[in-house]
Design a protein around this motif. Structure first.
Motif, PDB file in Angstrom:
ATOM      1  N   VAL A 177      36.998  57.841  25.541  1.00  0.00           N
ATOM      2  CA  VAL A 177      36.562  58.187  27.314  1.00  0.00           C
ATOM      3  C   VAL A 177      37.685  57.131  27.867  1.00  0.00           C
ATOM      4  N   LEU A 178      37.470  57.480  28.906  1.00  0.00           N
ATOM      5  CA  LEU A 178      38.171  57.385  30.364  1.00  0.00           C
ATOM      6  C   LEU A 178      37.301  57.000  31.308  1.00  0.00           C
ATOM      7  N   LEU A 179      38.112  56.296  31.721  1.00  0.00           N
ATOM      8  CA  LEU A 179      36.462  55.389  33.277  1.00  0.00           C
ATOM      9  C   LEU A 179      37.348  55.326  34.156  1.00  0.00           C
ATOM     10  N   LEU A 180      37.563  55.977  35.291  1.00  0.00           N
ATOM     11  CA  LEU A 180      38.188  55.639  36.078  1.00  0.00           C
ATOM     12  C   LEU A 180      37.400  55.304  37.715  1.00  0.00           C
ATOM     13  N   LEU A 181      37.437  54.172  37.862  1.00  0.00           N
ATOM     14  CA  LEU A 181      36.671  53.925  39.528  1.00  0.00           C
ATOM     15  C   LEU A 181      37.648  52.846  40.139  1.00  0.00           C
ATOM     16  N   GLU A 182      36.912  52.293  41.203  1.00  0.00           N
ATOM     17  CA  GLU A 182      37.358  50.743  41.856  1.00  0.00           C
ATOM     18  C   GLU A 182      36.920  49.556  41.602  1.00  0.00           C
ATOM     19  N   HIS A 183      36.940  48.797  42.223  1.00  0.00           N
ATOM     20  CA  HIS A 183      36.503  47.771  41.897  1.00  0.00           C
ATOM     21  C   HIS A 183      36.435  46.873  43.653  1.00  0.00           C
ATOM     22  N   PHE A 184      34.590  45.797  43.591  1.00  0.00           N
ATOM     23  CA  PHE A 184      34.826  44.822  44.595  1.00  0.00           C
ATOM     24  C   PHE A 184      35.966  44.134  44.381  1.00  0.00           C
ATOM     25  N   PRO A 185      36.518  43.423  45.700  1.00  0.00           N
ATOM     26  CA  PRO A 185      37.412  42.314  45.139  1.00  0.00           C
ATOM     27  C   PRO A 185      36.784  41.738  44.591  1.00  0.00           C
ATOM     28  N   VAL A 186      38.175  41.658  43.640  1.00  0.00           N
ATOM     29  CA  VAL A 186      37.578  40.772  42.436  1.00  0.00           C
ATOM     30  C   VAL A 186      38.911  40.198  41.750  1.00  0.00           C
ATOM     31  N   TYR A 187      39.100  39.491  40.981  1.00  0.00           N
ATOM     32  CA  TYR A 187      40.600  38.082  40.112  1.00  0.00           C
ATOM     33  C   TYR A 187      40.250  38.411  38.660  1.00  0.00           C
ATOM     34  N   THR A 188      41.075  38.917  38.014  1.00  0.00           N
ATOM     35  CA  THR A 188      40.696  38.416  36.585  1.00  0.00           C
ATOM     36  C   THR A 188      42.229  37.842  36.303  1.00  0.00           C
ATOM     37  N   LEU A 189      41.884  37.226  34.849  1.00  0.00           N
ATOM     38  CA  LEU A 189      42.612  36.387  33.514  1.00  0.00           C
ATOM     39  C   LEU A 189      42.884  37.157  32.565  1.00  0.00           C
ATOM     40  N   GLY A 190      44.174  37.211  32.034  1.00  0.00           N
ATOM     41  CA  GLY A 190      44.333  37.482  30.791  1.00  0.00           C
ATOM     42  C   GLY A 190      43.704  36.410  30.191  1.00  0.00           C
ATOM     43  N   THR A 191      43.292  36.689  28.714  1.00  0.00           N
ATOM     44  CA  THR A 191      43.054  35.207  27.644  1.00  0.00           C
ATOM     45  C   THR A 191      43.649  34.483  27.896  1.00  0.00           C
ATOM     46  N   GLY A 192      44.919  33.929  27.999  1.00  0.00           N
ATOM     47  CA  GLY A 192      46.227  33.331  27.444  1.00  0.00           C
ATOM     48  C   GLY A 192      46.247  32.706  29.182  1.00  0.00           C
ATOM     49  N   SER A 193      45.983  33.292  30.448  1.00  0.00           N
ATOM     50  CA  SER A 193      46.248  33.566  31.697  1.00  0.00           C
ATOM     51  C   SER A 193      46.613  32.206  31.933  1.00  0.00           C
ATOM     52  N   LYS A 194      48.121  31.290  32.527  1.00  0.00           N
ATOM     53  CA  LYS A 194      47.894  30.347  33.611  1.00  0.00           C
ATOM     54  C   LYS A 194      47.260  30.540  34.323  1.00  0.00           C
ATOM     55  N   LEU A 195      46.530  28.970  34.910  1.00  0.00           N
ATOM     56  CA  LEU A 195      45.558  28.811  36.209  1.00  0.00           C
ATOM     57  C   LEU A 195      46.344  28.772  37.184  1.00  0.00           C
ATOM     58  N   ASP A 196      48.414  28.438  36.628  1.00  0.00           N
ATOM     59  CA  ASP A 196      48.751  27.795  37.386  1.00  0.00           C
ATOM     60  C   ASP A 196      49.035  29.040  39.046  1.00  0.00           C
ATOM     61  N   PHE A 197      48.738  30.211  38.304  1.00  0.00           N
ATOM     62  CA  PHE A 197      49.044  31.341  38.862  1.00  0.00           C
ATOM     63  C   PHE A 197      48.221  31.858  40.011  1.00  0.00           C
ATOM     64  N   VAL A 198      46.694  30.474  40.318  1.00  0.00           N
ATOM     65  CA  VAL A 198      45.845  31.401  41.343  1.00  0.00           C
ATOM     66  C   VAL A 198      46.575  29.989  42.401  1.00  0.00           C
ATOM     67  N   LYS A 199      46.900  30.399  43.768  1.00  0.00           N
ATOM     68  CA  LYS A 199      46.656  29.764  44.416  1.00  0.00           C
ATOM     69  C   LYS A 199      45.903  28.996  45.045  1.00  0.00           C
ATOM     70  N   PHE A 200      44.401  29.578  44.508  1.00  0.00           N
ATOM     71  CA  PHE A 200      43.055  28.987  45.235  1.00  0.00           C
ATOM     72  C   PHE A 200      42.201  27.826  44.298  1.00  0.00           C
ATOM     73  N   SER A 201      41.231  27.322  44.543  1.00  0.00           N
ATOM     74  CA  SER A 201      40.329  26.312  43.528  1.00  0.00           C
ATOM     75  C   SER A 201      39.519  27.790  43.111  1.00  0.00           C
ATOM     76  N   PRO A 202      39.568  27.277  42.073  1.00  0.00           N
ATOM     77  CA  PRO A 202      38.435  28.822  41.371  1.00  0.00           C
ATOM     78  C   PRO A 202      36.980  28.421  41.876  1.00  0.00           C
ATOM     79  N   GLU A 203      37.112  26.664  41.859  1.00  0.00           N
ATOM     80  CA  GLU A 203      35.465  26.373  41.816  1.00  0.00           C
ATOM     81  C   GLU A 203      35.024  26.606  43.310  1.00  0.00           C
TER      82      GLU A 203
END
Length: 230
Positions: free
Chosen positions: A42-68
């Motif tokens: 299957v192949l899904l082709l979509l757009e998304h509303f604005p959203v940030y996603t992190l990989g399983t081991g992503s560092k929050l150092d690369f996020v410049k805003f407060s997630p909270e």
């Protein structure tokens, strides 16, 4: 001449989806294929509303805003890679493939996804490039496509995000993919008249060529979990 028919791949062209809905849809499709490996790709082709996603081991150092205190969604997912951004105007592809039918090799799979996008860009006269040691596709030093995958018992999920004509300002709030010294770009920078509709129409054909699949359009997602074209 090979007389065997190509295996088929159902593809669905969605509109703008909330990220969590697409995520859950992928999980359902993967789970069905873990239960029955005979189900189609299957192949899904979509757009998304604005959203940030992190990989399983992503560092929050690369996020410049407060997630909270964020004014936009942020999700940690099971895919590989660092933080990225999705928004309308970006075409997101989620292949749910059984790599046992293709090659049981994750590096091969990543390079094939890149190849789909490089061939697509070539059709517009753009030279899509790989950068050794990194995953994705660049045009003139600008990263126009990000790739992050998850594979469970050789069934794939997550996939690629191609910046066709998005508002790129959201990328300024992160270090995209953890790469701070290379700018993010869009196809619109190089082709001002390009439309998402054009790219949506052409990408499934190229995907089928690269993965040797017969692409069958679906009007809705009903029946896809069962693997039967509707």
């Amino acid at each position: 001449m090979n007389s065997h028919p190509l295996p088929f791949c159902l593809f669905y062209q969605g509109g703008i989806w909330p990220y969590t809905e697409a995520w859950e849809q992928q999980r359902q499709l993967v789970e069905a294929r873990l239960q029955d490996e005979q189900l189609s790709d299957v192949l899904l082709l979509l757009e998304h509303f604005p959203v940030y996603t992190l990989g399983t081991g992503s560092k929050l150092d690369f996020v410049k805003f407060s997630p909270e205190a964020a004014d936009v969604e942020l999700h940690r997912t099971e895919r590989g890679g660092e933080v990225t951004y999705h928004c309308p105007g970006q075409l997101v592809g989620y292949p749910i493939l059984n790599l046992r039918r293709h090659q049981q090799d994750l590096h091969w799979y990543l390079r094939q996804l890149e190849e789909v996008l490089i061939r697509l860009l070539a059709g517009y006269g753009l030279k899509g490039e790989r950068i050794p040691g990194l995953t994705g596709v660049w045009v003139e030093g600008h990263k126009v496509a990000a790739i992050g995958i998850k594979v469970k018992r050789w069934i794939t999920m997550h996939g690629f995000a191609l910046n066709v004509c998005p508002d790129l300002t959201g990328f300024k709030r992160i270090v995209p993919c953890g790469i701070g010294d290379r700018p993010v770009g869009s196809l619109q920078q190089f082709l001002p008249d390009i439309s998402l509709a054009q790219v949506r129409e052409e990408l499934p054909k190229i995907f089928g060529e690269v993965f040797q699949l017969e692409m069958i359009a679906q009007q809705n997602l009903l029946g896809e979990a069962s693997g039967n074209p509707k």
